[in-house]
Motif scaffolding. Structure first.
Motif, PDB file in Angstrom:
ATOM      1  N   GLN B  64       0.841  -1.194   0.000  1.00 15.17           N
ATOM      2  CA  GLN B  64       0.000   0.000   0.000  1.00 15.17           C
ATOM      3  C   GLN B  64       0.877   1.244   0.000  1.00 15.17           C
ATOM      4  N   GLY B  65       0.884   1.944  -1.088  1.00 15.54           N
ATOM      5  CA  GLY B  65       1.657   3.173  -1.147  1.00 15.54           C
ATOM      6  C   GLY B  65       3.048   3.007  -1.727  1.00 15.54           C
ATOM      7  N   TYR B  66       3.356   1.831  -2.264  1.00 18.63           N
ATOM      8  CA  TYR B  66       4.738   1.618  -2.719  1.00 18.63           C
ATOM      9  C   TYR B  66       5.075   2.535  -3.887  1.00 18.63           C
ATOM     10  N   GLU B  67       4.072   2.844  -4.726  1.00 17.72           N
ATOM     11  CA  GLU B  67       4.381   3.701  -5.872  1.00 17.72           C
ATOM     12  C   GLU B  67       4.910   5.049  -5.404  1.00 17.72           C
ATOM     13  N   ALA B  68       4.296   5.569  -4.330  1.00 22.75           N
ATOM     14  CA  ALA B  68       4.731   6.870  -3.822  1.00 22.75           C
ATOM     15  C   ALA B  68       6.169   6.798  -3.332  1.00 22.75           C
ATOM     16  N   LYS B  69       6.486   5.722  -2.623  1.00 16.37           N
ATOM     17  CA  LYS B  69       7.831   5.619  -2.070  1.00 16.37           C
ATOM     18  C   LYS B  69       8.872   5.471  -3.175  1.00 16.37           C
ATOM     19  N   TYR B  70       8.575   4.614  -4.149  1.00 17.00           N
ATOM     20  CA  TYR B  70       9.501   4.438  -5.267  1.00 17.00           C
ATOM     21  C   TYR B  70       9.734   5.777  -5.956  1.00 17.00           C
ATOM     22  N   LEU B  71       8.628   6.465  -6.282  1.00 17.13           N
ATOM     23  CA  LEU B  71       8.750   7.706  -7.036  1.00 17.13           C
ATOM     24  C   LEU B  71       9.565   8.728  -6.272  1.00 17.13           C
ATOM     25  N   ALA B  72       9.250   8.868  -4.979  1.00 16.30           N
ATOM     26  CA  ALA B  72       9.977   9.843  -4.177  1.00 16.30           C
ATOM     27  C   ALA B  72      11.464   9.530  -4.168  1.00 16.30           C
ATOM     28  N   ALA B  73      11.803   8.250  -3.969  1.00 20.39           N
ATOM     29  CA  ALA B  73      13.214   7.881  -3.895  1.00 20.39           C
ATOM     30  C   ALA B  73      13.917   8.120  -5.221  1.00 20.39           C
ATOM     31  N   MET B  85      11.962  -4.016  -7.530  1.00 21.13           N
ATOM     32  CA  MET B  85      11.000  -4.883  -8.182  1.00 21.13           C
ATOM     33  C   MET B  85       9.800  -4.032  -8.577  1.00 21.13           C
ATOM     34  N   GLY B  86       9.452  -4.070  -9.848  1.00 22.44           N
ATOM     35  CA  GLY B  86       8.321  -3.271 -10.303  1.00 22.44           C
ATOM     36  C   GLY B  86       7.922  -3.682 -11.706  1.00 22.44           C
ATOM     37  N   MET B  87       7.007  -2.950 -12.284  1.00 25.39           N
ATOM     38  CA  MET B  87       6.576  -3.258 -13.646  1.00 25.39           C
ATOM     39  C   MET B  87       7.381  -2.438 -14.647  1.00 25.39           C
ATOM     40  N   THR B  88       7.957  -3.155 -15.607  1.00 20.94           N
ATOM     41  CA  THR B  88       8.870  -2.503 -16.550  1.00 20.94           C
ATOM     42  C   THR B  88       8.215  -1.348 -17.286  1.00 20.94           C
ATOM     43  N   HIS B  89       7.006  -1.581 -17.780  1.00 23.18           N
ATOM     44  CA  HIS B  89       6.439  -0.531 -18.637  1.00 23.18           C
ATOM     45  C   HIS B  89       6.095   0.718 -17.844  1.00 23.18           C
ATOM     46  N   GLN B  90       6.046   0.610 -16.524  1.00 21.03           N
ATOM     47  CA  GLN B  90       5.792   1.811 -15.734  1.00 21.03           C
ATOM     48  C   GLN B  90       7.081   2.568 -15.448  1.00 21.03           C
ATOM     49  N   TRP B  91       8.055   1.900 -14.843  1.00 23.64           N
ATOM     50  CA  TRP B  91       9.252   2.615 -14.407  1.00 23.64           C
ATOM     51  C   TRP B  91      10.236   2.860 -15.547  1.00 23.64           C
ATOM     52  N   CYS B  92      10.142   2.060 -16.614  1.00 24.69           N
ATOM     53  CA  CYS B  92      11.056   2.274 -17.730  1.00 24.69           C
ATOM     54  C   CYS B  92      10.358   2.938 -18.908  1.00 24.69           C
ATOM     55  N   GLY B  93       9.030   2.817 -18.957  1.00 24.57           N
ATOM     56  CA  GLY B  93       8.284   3.385 -20.066  1.00 24.57           C
ATOM     57  C   GLY B  93       7.730   4.755 -19.711  1.00 24.57           C
ATOM     58  N   GLN B  94       6.917   4.809 -18.661  1.00 22.75           N
ATOM     59  CA  GLN B  94       6.329   6.073 -18.250  1.00 22.75           C
ATOM     60  C   GLN B  94       7.421   7.001 -17.735  1.00 22.75           C
ATOM     61  N   TYR B  95       8.268   6.481 -16.890  1.00 20.18           N
ATOM     62  CA  TYR B  95       9.428   7.235 -16.404  1.00 20.18           C
ATOM     63  C   TYR B  95      10.685   6.635 -17.005  1.00 20.18           C
ATOM     64  N   ASP B  96      11.785   7.257 -16.746  1.00 16.08           N
ATOM     65  CA  ASP B  96      13.032   6.791 -17.336  1.00 16.08           C
ATOM     66  C   ASP B  96      13.996   6.442 -16.214  1.00 16.08           C
ATOM     67  N   PHE B  97      13.587   5.522 -15.358  1.00 16.34           N
ATOM     68  CA  PHE B  97      14.391   5.243 -14.173  1.00 16.34           C
ATOM     69  C   PHE B  97      15.196   3.956 -14.273  1.00 16.34           C
ATOM     70  N   CYS B  98      15.068   3.239 -15.385  1.00 18.44           N
ATOM     71  CA  CYS B  98      15.710   1.916 -15.436  1.00 18.44           C
ATOM     72  C   CYS B  98      16.980   1.931 -16.268  1.00 18.44           C
ATOM     73  N   ASP B  99      17.865   1.067 -15.892  1.00 15.49           N
ATOM     74  CA  ASP B  99      19.082   0.885 -16.678  1.00 15.49           C
ATOM     75  C   ASP B  99      18.871  -0.269 -17.644  1.00 15.49           C
ATOM     76  N   ARG B 100      19.402  -0.126 -18.840  1.00 13.37           N
ATOM     77  CA  ARG B 100      19.270  -1.199 -19.831  1.00 13.37           C
ATOM     78  C   ARG B 100      20.048  -2.423 -19.412  1.00 13.37           C
TER      79      ARG B 100
END
Lengths: 302, 417, 302
Positions: B64-73, B85-100
């Motif tokens: 509950q609330g993990y999205e907020a914590k991830y985003l803030a960090a 651990m998260g969904m690729t299309h969210q953290w790498c697609g919507q945002y650009d937080f992932c490393d290839r």
């Protein structure tokens, strides 16, 4: 401006008194300023930006305001929140007042403390735990509510699963959690009312109800307003109970403004829209509070 | 009071250091229900430390609330985890937080994942993440005893939606007084967030040959409100409204099945673990989902993957760690420690997997063609809009076609925004 | 002793609470019945309010299959089944969480009381330019949805280096808007004559604060302490966002670890909830006695 100079460099006794007053208030102002000013300003800034996929943000002016304020989902959420408010705020305030008045009349202090503690206990649970316990009590098949109702012949209700019962059901949870809080405030205030006022009223021949209406309530006026304002603010911002149980369902019947705000910000990644909603909440609450303050605040002679 | 103040000042000044000098990789996960799975990373980390000097620390975040914590960090940068651990299309697609992912590691996964999973962890055909959950697709759980009592053969489950309906009718015991049935055939999910409702409805949609979005994921109208989708939603709604083989008054579907008030439920592979703990006396079997025009196949809205944070100073080491555990044996060990399904194709026929009640059904479903996937950055919002139509039908707020038209229009607006 | 009166109702000597003390006065039998009704009403209400806790405690003694059982069974199979409690401590470092929460909540409560009473005094008894604006600004903080501020606040805390520290957890909680509100109301009720008298005696404003104001608002201070402690104890969202190390976690996070995206482990959740309420109960009971004492003593002033 001149007034501020006189605070900084007091010229006479009155100025020094004003400065003293300001200094008393300063720690609180400093704290709030240092912790919240920057985040608040940024949050408002967000309402003018849109985050594009990939993370870049572009300035869009008032476009998001237009988008959010014309969205029917948003207004449904506002409507739901208002309905919840109308259930929980009056109920909480009236019940808390009644309980405080009743507690105040109990002579035996040990019993009074016992009952007071029981009323206050719900406030000791976290909102999420409270909501989850209630969700379970509301369970249509094996929850306690329907079990108890079956003894008086009422058929099982759907409670949190019903489009119409879900809001009152959630309101009950809010009332349950907050009633002790308000009761304590009223009780503390009641205990500070000097007995002389009641004596005077009794000599004038007032009965219990008249004492209540003409002596007690006016003296509690400030507390009642404070409680109303606080309850309004807290219930408008209702989130944890809904998030933990219905998540806005069924069919958006329990989706509140803050739930929508949270989803918009963190599940839909639309921070700008969420910030617009935050501004809306702030403006609405501020307006209502100001109105309550102006209209109901009566100066009382001590 | 002064003692407390003093203690407070001391505590505030001394930062809490646990791994004082030890170098470590931090991994964030919200899988709090899988503590053994999470601890395994740390155990492996100790081995890894012998080679590279880096241990692994797993931090569990409440769901509950993990999205907020991830985003803030991630936005604060230097407090972010190295791996998460998260969904690729969210953290790498919507945002650009992932490393290839390095190419060699990506190839290992492309070669060793089951067909339907190859797309999981990828965004625009580039691999960023490692899928960690297999069996994250619904299968049909039936209550053997209730089947027998209704005169049905528990070894011969319905294979099409039409057969399915007939079976459910036999399993429903209506209330003679006209109230809610005492027993329903199907445990339907009708409560909670619209995203979850969409997720549970998707097998029906896919079975009727419908899909949420166009194949290029640019359009919703014509797909989300296609005649096939209307047929699927009508069928689904009729379960509750017309045929009355499912009921909205039964609360949690898992509880309903566990309490033997519902005979069939569609759930993912974690479910039989839950049954063992909460309803050990339920005699159940697992089968592949019924088909109709097409087969629902193995699909999911929530593909969880292990990712690496783009701005982590330790990202090279992080990939090293992932490489260290990217082999069939470790995959087997890792998932078996928690009792969940391994991800590598090589492990899908191991003794452990064969011993699970969902072994055969999983195989059957994997043999079906891969259903449509919707790994779009706005998947949450799209699923919410669509879910509102589904819930609307279930709660009698409207007919399938107009509600779906509305949802499709809304989804198009979301896509265009 | 009962005496007949002209109106036919019996007069009874009874004990009536007067400003926290019991005093003997004379009541009619009608009034006594009225009081008994009130006591009964209060007691019934308290039991209803307490019921979900009872339910929670009972559930914590059941195993997971027992909880699922249909038809509903109130009593657990084994009354002393403490397996859930054992499991809670085994799964999570709950003792540490309790300590963390206690520390954070204590700091928040004490700091709130100090700053709020200072500010309350300034707002209640002084007039300086911008007083009402400042007050509204402080109340306005409460009107901002926290969810929209959390990310910028986190970034700000990060820049201050306070992430994952006790200071960081407690930072937004150090001053309570409600506290300022409550203190202002309570201090307003103090007759101005007391303050003026002290001023004429030559006391500085600060001395007035310590010697006149604080002793008069002891019930409010105790109330604020308890409420703020509980409030901080039950905070979930901010601690969850700011804490990353397992040993810094607080009780609410421990509670939430028994829920996940698929299901809720009610047997463990209720056990954890019971564990997390016990310390608060202790604090409440202790402080309650102090409130009573304080009120009794101030009652002698009357």
């Amino acid at each position: 401006m001149r007034q501020w100079l006189r605070i900084a460099f007091p010229r006479n006794y009155l100025d020094r008194r004003k400065r003293a007053g300001f200094l008393f208030v300063l720690p609180a102002l400093l704290f709030f300023g240092s912790v919240f000013i920057l985040p608040l300003a940024q949050s408002i800034m967000y309402s003018f930006y849109k985050i594009a996929p990939g993370g870049a943000s572009e300035f869009v002016g008032l476009r998001l305001y237009e988008k959010v304020l014309t969205d029917s989902t948003f207004w449904t959420a506002v409507q739901n929140t208002v309905q919840l408010l109308l259930f929980s705020v009056p109920t909480t305030v009236v019940c808390a007042l009644a309980v405080a008045l009743g507690l105040n009349r109990i002579a035996n202090l040990k019993w009074r403390n016992l009952w007071a503690s029981m009323y206050f206990l719900p406030f000791a649970t976290s909102l999420v735990a409270a909501a989850l316990i209630w969700q379970w009590i509301y369970e249509p098949v094996y929850g306690f509510m329907n079990y108890a109702l079956s003894f008086v012949g009422i058929p099982p209700q759907k409670w949190l699963q019903s489009l119409f019962q879900v809001r009152p059901a959630i309101a009950v949870v809010s009332v349950w959690v907050r009633i002790g809080f308000d009761t304590m405030i009223f009780l503390a205030a009641l205990q500070s009312i000097p007995e002389e006022y009641y004596e005077a009223a009794r000599i004038d021949g007032a009965n219990a109800f008249q004492k209540l209406w003409y002596v007690t309530l006016p003296l509690l006026n400030a507390q009642i307003i404070m409680v109303c304002i606080l309850e309004l603010i807290f219930n408008f911002k209702i989130f944890d109970q809904v998030y933990a149980t219905t998540q806005g369902g069924p069919a958006s019947a329990s989706q509140t403004v803050i739930m929508l705000l949270y989803d918009t910000a963190f599940k839909f990644f639309r921070f700008g829209d969420a910030s617009v909603m935050a501004v809306f909440v702030f403006v609405t609450l501020m307006t209502i509070t100001l109105l309550q303050w102006r209209i109901f605040r009566k100066p009382v002679e001590y | 009071m002064s003692v407390i103040l003093a203690a407070a000042m001391v505590a505030a000044v001394i930062p809490d250091t646990s791994f004082a000098q030890q170098k470590k990789l931090v991994l964030w996960t919200h899988w709090e229900q899988n503590p053994d799975f999470n601890k395994w990373y740390e155990a492996k980390g100790k081995e890894f430390a012998k080679k590279t000097g880096y241990e692994v620390e797993v931090v569990t975040i409440p769901y509950q609330g993990y999205e907020a914590k991830y985003l803030a960090a991630f936005m604060a940068k230097n407090s972010a985890p190295d791996m998460f651990m998260g969904m690729t299309h969210q953290w790498c697609g919507q945002y650009d937080f992932c490393d290839r992912m390095p190419a060699d590691l990506a190839k290992i996964y492309d070669d060793n994942l089951p067909k339907y999973m190859v797309g999981v962890g990828k965004w625009k055909d580039v691999r960023y993440g490692i899928p960690i959950e297999h069996g994250n697709f619904q299968q049909m759980y039936i209550n053997v005893d209730m089947f027998k009592k209704a005169g049905l053969n528990p070894d011969d489950p319905p294979k099409t939606m039409t057969e399915f309906l007939a079976t459910l009718k036999k399993l429903t015991i209506a209330d003679p007084k006209g109230g809610e049935p005492t027993q329903v055939g199907f445990a339907i999910r009708s409560k909670g967030h619209p995203v979850g409702i969409t997720d549970k409805f998707l097998p029906f949609a896919h079975a009727f040959g419908a899909r949420l979005l166009s194949p290029d994921m640019e359009k919703a109208t014509g797909y989300a409100n296609s005649p096939q989708m209307v047929a699927a939603l009508t069928y689904f709604g009729d379960l509750v409204l017309k045929d009355k083989v499912a009921s909205l008054a039964f609360g949690n579907p898992e509880d309903a099945f566990g309490q033997k008030r519902a005979a069939v439920i569609f759930r993912e592979s974690w479910f039989f673990g839950w049954l063992k703990k909460n309803a050990p006396d339920v005699n159940f079997k697992v089968y592949a989902l019924p088909c109709e025009k097409a087969c629902p196949g193995a699909g999911a809205l929530f593909p969880w993957t292990d990712l690496v944070y783009k701005n982590s100073p330790n990202k090279q080491v992080a990939w090293e760690f992932y490489r260290f555990i990217s082999n069939a044996n470790d995959d087997m060990d890792h998932h078996q420690s928690q009792g969940i399904l391994p991800v590598w194709t090589a492990n899908l026929d191991s003794a452990y997997v064969k011993s699970r009640p969902d072994y055969q059904s999983t195989k059957d479903m994997l043999a079906q063609p891969v259903p449509p996937t919707y790994f779009h950055p706005k998947s949450n919002e799209l699923a919410t809009a669509f879910g509102e139509a589904v819930v609307g039908v279930l709660f009698g707020k409207g007919q399938p076609k107009p509600l779906l038209d509305e949802a499709a229009a809304k989804m198009d607006r979301i896509l265009k925004d | 002793m009962a005496n007949g009166t002209a109106s036919g109702s019996t007069e009874i000597e009874a004990i009536v609470p007067v400003r926290g003390r019991a005093a003997r006065t004379v009541l009619t039998s009608g009034q006594v019945r009225f009081r008994w009704l009130i006591t009964l009403g209060i007691a019934c209400g308290a039991i209803v309010v307490f019921f979900p806790f009872f339910w929670m405690a009972i559930t914590s003694l059941k195993t997971a299959p027992e909880i699922q059982r249909v038809p509903l069974q109130i009593a657990p199979d084994h009354w002393l089944n403490l397996a859930n409690y054992v499991e809670v401590f085994k799964r999570e470092n709950f003792l540490r969480y309790l300590l963390n929460s206690a520390l954070v909540a204590s700091i928040a409560a004490v700091s709130s009381v100090v700053v709020s009473s200072l500010a309350g005094f300034g707002f209640a008894k002084y007039h300086f330019p911008g007083r009402d604006v400042f007050f509204l600004a402080i109340v306005g903080i409460l009107m901002v949805p926290f969810q929209s501020v959390v990310v910028p606040l986190y970034v700000w805390m990060n820049r201050l280096g306070l992430l994952d520290t006790y200071a960081g957890i407690v930072a937004p909680d150090l001053v309570s808007v409600f506290g300022v509100f409550l203190m202002r109301q309570s201090i307003e009720m103090i007759p101005n004559d007391y303050i003026d008298a002290a001023r004429m005696d030559g006391s500085s404003e600060l001395r007035i604060f310590f010697e006149v104001i604080l002793p008069s608002v002891k019930p409010a201070i105790a109330t604020l302490l308890i409420i703020k402690f509980m409030w901080s104890w039950n905070e979930f969202f901010w601690p969850m966002v700011v804490i990353s190390s397992p040993q810094m976690k607080v009780v609410t996070m421990g509670l939430m670890s028994f829920t996940n995206m698929y299901f809720i482990e009610y047997n463990l959740l209720t056990a954890a909830a019971v564990i997390s309420i016990l310390p608060i109960l202790v604090i409440f009971v202790t402080l309650q006695r102090w409130v009573v004492q304080a009120v009794v003593m101030s009652g002698l002033k009357g």
